[in-house]
Design an enzyme around this catalytic site. Structure first.
Site, mmCIF file in Angstrom:
data_model
loop_
_atom_site.group_PDB
_atom_site.id
_atom_site.type_symbol
_atom_site.label_atom_id
_atom_site.label_comp_id
_atom_site.label_asym_id
_atom_site.label_seq_id
_atom_site.Cartn_x
_atom_site.Cartn_y
_atom_site.Cartn_z
ATOM 1 N N ASP A 52 38.872 15.177 75.549
ATOM 2 C CA ASP A 52 38.659 14.403 76.777
ATOM 3 C C ASP A 52 38.115 15.308 77.889
ATOM 4 O O ASP A 52 37.828 14.849 78.997
ATOM 5 C CB ASP A 52 39.920 13.640 77.206
ATOM 6 C CG ASP A 52 41.093 14.548 77.485
ATOM 7 O OD1 ASP A 52 40.970 15.782 77.317
ATOM 8 O OD2 ASP A 52 42.168 14.021 77.875
ATOM 9 N N SER A 53 37.904 16.613 77.565
ATOM 10 C CA SER A 53 37.167 17.494 78.479
ATOM 11 C C SER A 53 35.739 16.985 78.653
ATOM 12 O O SER A 53 35.013 17.454 79.548
ATOM 13 C CB SER A 53 37.163 18.934 77.951
ATOM 14 O OG SER A 53 36.757 18.949 76.590
ATOM 15 N N LYS A 121 44.879 13.833 68.915
ATOM 16 C CA LYS A 121 45.641 14.845 69.674
ATOM 17 C C LYS A 121 46.273 14.171 70.889
ATOM 18 O O LYS A 121 45.635 13.334 71.541
ATOM 19 C CB LYS A 121 44.727 15.997 70.105
ATOM 20 C CG LYS A 121 45.451 17.044 70.971
ATOM 21 C CD LYS A 121 44.719 18.373 71.026
ATOM 22 C CE LYS A 121 43.588 18.443 72.005
ATOM 23 N NZ LYS A 121 43.935 18.169 73.418
ATOM 24 N N GLU A 123 48.855 14.976 74.439
ATOM 25 C CA GLU A 123 49.428 16.002 75.322
ATOM 26 C C GLU A 123 50.877 15.665 75.654
ATOM 27 O O GLU A 123 51.159 14.552 76.111
ATOM 28 C CB GLU A 123 48.623 16.083 76.632
ATOM 29 C CG GLU A 123 47.212 16.605 76.436
ATOM 30 C CD GLU A 123 46.433 16.723 77.746
ATOM 31 O OE1 GLU A 123 47.031 16.571 78.836
ATOM 32 O OE2 GLU A 123 45.214 16.960 77.667
ATOM 33 N N GLU A 190 47.772 25.693 75.622
ATOM 34 C CA GLU A 190 46.720 25.988 76.602
ATOM 35 C C GLU A 190 47.264 26.795 77.774
ATOM 36 O O GLU A 190 48.276 26.426 78.396
ATOM 37 C CB GLU A 190 46.106 24.657 77.104
ATOM 38 C CG GLU A 190 44.991 24.892 78.113
ATOM 39 C CD GLU A 190 44.109 23.676 78.374
ATOM 40 O OE1 GLU A 190 44.281 22.647 77.688
ATOM 41 O OE2 GLU A 190 43.252 23.758 79.279
#
Ligand code: KIV
Length: 272
Positions: A52-53, A121, A123, A190
């Site tokens: 989603d970057s 993925k 978070e 991260e």
């Protein structure tokens, strides 16, 4: 340099676990479109993340929050078409899984059905565990993501290094174990201290992939636009730039503009 051929075996979640057992490092990059995915797959990357970057590097937003399930699906379908070997992981976007595990499952099923990607993925740790378990219960492999979680930027207030204090570090270790016990096949860490990341990688049996988390983890991930030097305004300490494509592209475009203006392009051989 590793460039794979057409008959090469697909990377699977099982193969990643085997790589960790053998001590073989795992390489991972983002991609958001067919052409980029084809290039990095042919170059031998193990995992391609439809991150989603994209919100930052493709859409020009300052956070990842605006991305939608529809947008992630659009990009992931293009990426999947370009990949023959790598495992394709797709980010579940902000708002598609937090706080409601039923919604998480229906977003996840849609994303898998419509994209033909390999896994998703998500978070977060304990806070999203119910959603993680529900998605896993449908047979969808899940990669966790701890440390700096860009979807929580409004809670943190900055993109600074996370888990430098003991309390947050301890929670991160607990969360990593919760995700492994729930059945996640890998975890991204991260922007956390290298020592903490090394401890997590040593304690877990699933692969731990780092970004800004030092070298003593099982693999590395970078945003492809960053490592190719497509945006020279972004230069955090953890980023190694393998090219300066911003300069190369700027020069190429300026050259083209010049050739069009002077009438040099097209020439006799470039017309019908
Ligand atoms: O969206 C993304 O690119 C990511 C990586 C930074 C791991 O989540």
């Amino acid at each position: 340099m590793s460039v794979h051929n057409e008959n090469v075996r697909r990377v699977t979640t099982h193969r990643l676990t085997e790589m960790k057992k053998r001590g073989e490092k795992i390489s991972m990059l983002t991609a958001y479109d067919f052409t980029m995915a084809s290039i990095i797959d042919r170059a031998g990357i193990d995992i391609i993340l439809v991150g989603d970057s994209a919100s930052n590097v493709m859409c020009g937003n300052s956070t990842t929050l605006p991305m939608t399930v529809d947008q992630m699906i659009f990009m992931a379908k293009s990426v999947v078409r370009g990949v023959k070997r790598a495992l394709v992981v797709i980010d579940m976007p902000f708002g598609s899984y937090q706080g409601n595990s039923r919604e998480a499952l229906s977003s996840a099923i849609r994303m898998m059905k419509e994209t033909h990607g390999d896994c998703l993925k998500m978070e977060g740790g304990e806070e999203i565990l119910e959603s993680v378990k529900r998605v896993l219960s449908a047979g969808i492999p899940v990669m966790g993501h701890l440390g700096l979680m860009p979807q929580s930027i409004n809670k943190y207030g900055s993109y600074a290094v996370r888990a430098t204090e003991e309390e947050e570090a301890e929670k991160l270790i607990r969360d990593a174990h919760l995700l492994e016990d729930a059945g996640c096949f890998a975890i991204v860490l991260e922007k956390i201290p290298a020592r903490l990341a090394a401890k997590v990688a040593a304690e877990l049996t699933i692969p731990v992939i780092g970004i800004g988390a030092g070298g003593k983890v099982d693999g590395q991930v970078l945003v492809v636009h960053d490592m190719l030097g497509l945006n020279n305004e972004f230069s955090p300490r953890f980023l190694r730039k393998y090219a300066n494509l911003e300069a190369i592209m700027t020069e190429a475009v300026a050259h083209y503009v010049d050739d069009v203006k002077t009438g040099d392009f097209p020439n006799e051989r470039e017309q019908y």
